[in-house]
Design an enzyme around this catalytic site. Structure first.
Site, PDB file in Angstrom:
ATOM      1  N   ARG A 151       0.889  -0.856   0.137  1.00  0.00           N
ATOM      2  CA  ARG A 151      -0.165   0.126   0.087  1.00  0.00           C
ATOM      3  C   ARG A 151       0.871   1.335   0.228  1.00  0.00           C
ATOM      4  NH1 ARG A 151      -3.931   1.925   4.690  1.00  0.00           N
ATOM      5  NH2 ARG A 151      -1.748   3.396   5.829  1.00  0.00           N
ATOM      6  N   TYR A 163      -3.353  11.920   6.022  1.00  0.00           N
ATOM      7  CA  TYR A 163      -3.416  10.653   6.103  1.00  0.00           C
ATOM      8  C   TYR A 163      -2.093   9.623   5.549  1.00  0.00           C
ATOM      9  CZ  TYR A 163      -4.594   5.665   6.606  1.00  0.00           C
ATOM     10  OH  TYR A 163      -4.737   4.540   7.044  1.00  0.00           O
ATOM     11  N   ASP A 214      -5.268   4.132  -0.209  1.00  0.00           N
ATOM     12  CA  ASP A 214      -6.016   3.839   0.521  1.00  0.00           C
ATOM     13  C   ASP A 214      -6.674   5.907   1.306  1.00  0.00           C
ATOM     14  OD1 ASP A 214      -7.899   4.002   3.093  1.00  0.00           O
ATOM     15  OD2 ASP A 214      -6.822   3.632   4.696  1.00  0.00           O
ATOM     16  N   HIS A 216      -9.217   6.497   2.915  1.00  0.00           N
ATOM     17  CA  HIS A 216      -9.647   7.094   4.394  1.00  0.00           C
ATOM     18  C   HIS A 216     -10.734   8.091   4.042  1.00  0.00           C
ATOM     19  CE1 HIS A 216      -8.472   6.806   7.918  1.00  0.00           C
ATOM     20  NE2 HIS A 216      -8.321   5.269   8.245  1.00  0.00           N
ATOM     21  N   GLU A 240      -8.812   2.461  -1.805  1.00  0.00           N
ATOM     22  CA  GLU A 240      -9.336   1.819  -0.367  1.00  0.00           C
ATOM     23  C   GLU A 240     -10.792   3.165   0.777  1.00  0.00           C
ATOM     24  OE1 GLU A 240      -7.030   0.043   2.942  1.00  0.00           O
ATOM     25  OE2 GLU A 240      -8.571   0.918   4.315  1.00  0.00           O
ATOM     26  N   GLU A 266     -13.347  -1.358   6.506  1.00  0.00           N
ATOM     27  CA  GLU A 266     -12.894  -1.319   7.618  1.00  0.00           C
ATOM     28  C   GLU A 266     -13.567  -0.973   9.117  1.00  0.00           C
ATOM     29  OE1 GLU A 266      -8.926   0.874   7.176  1.00  0.00           O
ATOM     30  OE2 GLU A 266      -9.620   2.491   8.849  1.00  0.00           O
ATOM     31  N   ARG A 287     -13.462  -5.734   4.024  1.00  0.00           N
ATOM     32  CA  ARG A 287     -12.611  -5.047   4.771  1.00  0.00           C
ATOM     33  C   ARG A 287     -12.696  -5.380   6.342  1.00  0.00           C
ATOM     34  NH1 ARG A 287      -7.425  -3.228   5.215  1.00  0.00           N
ATOM     35  NH2 ARG A 287      -8.167  -1.515   5.680  1.00  0.00           N
ATOM     36  N   GLU A 343      -4.584  -7.584   5.161  1.00  0.00           N
ATOM     37  CA  GLU A 343      -3.492  -6.030   5.100  1.00  0.00           C
ATOM     38  C   GLU A 343      -2.520  -6.349   6.733  1.00  0.00           C
ATOM     39  OE1 GLU A 343      -5.620  -2.714   7.192  1.00  0.00           O
ATOM     40  OE2 GLU A 343      -3.783  -1.654   7.069  1.00  0.00           O
ATOM     41  N   TRP A 406     -11.908  12.079   8.907  1.00  0.00           N
ATOM     42  CA  TRP A 406     -10.415  12.246   9.425  1.00  0.00           C
ATOM     43  C   TRP A 406     -10.505  10.605   7.920  1.00  0.00           C
ATOM     44  CZ3 TRP A 406      -8.254   7.861  11.312  1.00  0.00           C
ATOM     45  CH2 TRP A 406      -6.515   7.427  11.209  1.00  0.00           C
TER      46      TRP A 406
HETATM   47  C1  GCO Z   1      -5.951   1.092   7.247  1.00  0.00           C
HETATM   48  C2  GCO Z   1      -6.272   1.914   7.964  1.00  0.00           C
HETATM   49  C3  GCO Z   1      -6.307   2.278   9.701  1.00  0.00           C
HETATM   50  C4  GCO Z   1      -6.856   2.919  10.399  1.00  0.00           C
HETATM   51  C5  GCO Z   1      -6.920   2.761  11.602  1.00  0.00           C
HETATM   52  C6  GCO Z   1      -7.956   3.799  12.617  1.00  0.00           C
HETATM   53  O1  GCO Z   1      -6.628   1.073   6.116  1.00  0.00           O
HETATM   54  O2  GCO Z   1      -4.849   0.364   7.880  1.00  0.00           O
HETATM   55  O3  GCO Z   1      -7.455   3.221   8.085  1.00  0.00           O
HETATM   56  O4  GCO Z   1      -4.699   2.788   9.822  1.00  0.00           O
HETATM   57  O5  GCO Z   1      -6.428   4.351   9.951  1.00  0.00           O
HETATM   58  O6  GCO Z   1      -7.290   0.951  11.846  1.00  0.00           O
HETATM   59  O7  GCO Z   1      -7.532   3.119  13.916  1.00  0.00           O
HETATM   60 MG    MG Z   2      -7.827   1.703   6.083  1.00  0.00          MG
END
Ligand code: GCO
Ligand code: MG
Length: 406
Positions: A151, A163, A214, A216, A240, A266, A287, A343, A406
């Site tokens: 990634r 991020y 990602d 995010h 992602e 996630e 995820r 991951e 975020w």
């Molecule tokens: C990822 C995630 C994490 C989250 C984290 C928040 O893809 O691994 O986005 O990095 O930001 O799990 O606590």
């Molecule tokens: Mg993520």
């Protein structure tokens, strides 16, 4: 019928070897015990309260072999269903019970799930850097270490603390500060930068390595569609969390405009967060994790449902999921027919010392090991050396101060 394995005690252990983890240890009257992860980044004490106040008292005296009945009791029986706190508490119990059952039978957990479907679990590592060049150097480091999938996240000009760009190159942990740290986000700057990163990576590393990214949750569906289109020439394994998934139809819009594969989930807690996304074939990878989705018992149901629409798994595996979750995920991944990728954000040496485990990395894959149970444990003496430290995830604002995702 074999004699019951009565639950004699259950305890929560909170430890902070660099970051906080919530662990549930369930002991039976026959000496076999199991451990489960209940960590929720920045909200650890909420899960502790849920476990101690509402779950543990109801577990004592039950037969630890009744994994399904206990799951239904904790999910249906609670009346107040779902949510990250409830489902992590249920996950902690579920992981510990599968651990107990497999240990009592003397087999690795994947054997109970249906046996191995593959030889090792393909994982992706995390490369990041302040700019495109630094990120590319980090990708090189992962490829040299044997990773087949990486990634990549990079700094965005004009955006402080974007991020995915880490203070420490080897370990990524976004939670810091007793109150959330404020970060800034600029979608236009990001949409200009992301394609430059992947163009540079394909030029330098060619077509073979799998590359992931990602977003995010930072974009609207249409911005995500633009990003997906602009990344098509660089053949990503996935893009992602392009947009928040509360509005599941947003993903259908992204899908209509780009063939870049999409991963999400996630932050999902159950099948009900993903149902329409899967049925409408708007996503490629899910995820959802054993930790977030109530343990192995529910995650395998989600995976079976997803398989009907050819959606594959891509379990979340950030550092805020303890090695106990990593272990459970690897047993699940070893069995699940519609596996995609896992991951893998490495834990620090201090975390690994608190949570000894049977899994190991070789040649781009993780292997769960053959220890009975899920193969991860907690060293309580080691855990006691690291008391809880309150830490929260950051928040994000747009450049004009507007609160953002975020
Ligand atoms: C990822 C995630 C994490 C989250 C984290 C928040 O893809 O691994 O986005 O990095 O930001 O799990 O606590
Ligand atoms: Mg993520």
């Amino acid at each position: 019928m074999p004699p019951p394995l009565r639950i004699r005690s259950a305890r929560v252990i909170v430890t902070s070897p660099g970051r906080n983890f919530v662990t549930l240890k369930i002991e039976t009257d026959q000496g076999v015990y199991g451990v489960g992860d209940g960590t929720l980044n920045g909200r650890e004490t909420a899960v502790v309260a849920y476990l101690e106040g509402h779950v543990i008292p109801a577990l004592i005296g039950r037969d630890a072999r009744s994994i399904e009945d206990i799951w239904q009791y904790l999910y249906r029986g609670a009346y107040w269903r779902r949510g990250p706190v409830t489902m992590r508490a249920i996950a902690a119990v579920d992981m510990a019970l599968w651990d107990i059952k497999a240990k009592a039978l003397g087999v690795p957990l994947y054997d109970l799930l249906g046996g191995p479907s593959r030889d090792g679990v393909l994982v992706y590592g995390h490369a990041n850097g302040a700019d495109v060049e630094e990120t590319a150097d980090e990708v090189a480091r992962y490829l040299e270490a044997g990773y087949k999938a990486v990634r990549a996240q990079t700094g965005v000009p004009g955006v402080a603390k974007p991020y995915g760009v880490s203070r420490d190159k080897d370990f990524y942990e976004p939670a810091e500060g007793e109150l959330p740290v404020e970060t800034i986000w600029s979608t236009p700057a990001y949409l200009r930068q992301a394609p430059k990163l992947f163009e540079a990576l394909r030029l330098r590393f060619g077509d073979e390595p799998e590359l992931l990214h990602d977003v995010h949750h930072r974009l609207t569906p249409n911005e995500a569609a633009q990003l997906g289109k602009s990344l098509e020439p660089y053949r990503l394994f996935w893009m992602e969390d392009p947009t928040p998934a509360e509005n599941q139809e947003g993903f259908a819009h992204i899908r209509r405009h780009t063939t870049t594969p999409i991963a999400v989930g996630e932050v999902f807690n159950s099948l009900w967060d993903a149902k329409e996304l899967i049925q409408s074939q708007s996503i490629d990878y899910l995820r959802a994790t054993v930790l977030g989705c109530g343990g192995i018992t529910h995650l395998r149901r989600i995976a079976d449902f997803a398989a009907i629409w050819q959606v594959r798994t891509g379990c979340h595996g950030a550092t805020d999921l303890s090695p106990i979750t990593t272990a459970c995920a690897l047993h699940f991944d070893t069995w699940v027919p519609n596996f995609g990728i896992q991951e893998y954000m490495r834990h620090t040496a201090a975390t690994d010392a608190v949570f000894p485990h049977a899994y190991s990395f070789a040649d781009g894959r993780l292997h769960p090991g053959d220890a009975p149970g899920h193969g991860a444990d907690i060293d309580e003496a080691e855990a006691a050396k690291h008391p809880y430290v309150p830490r929260q995830l950051p928040v994000a604002r747009l450049t004009d101060g507007t609160m953002w995702n975020w």
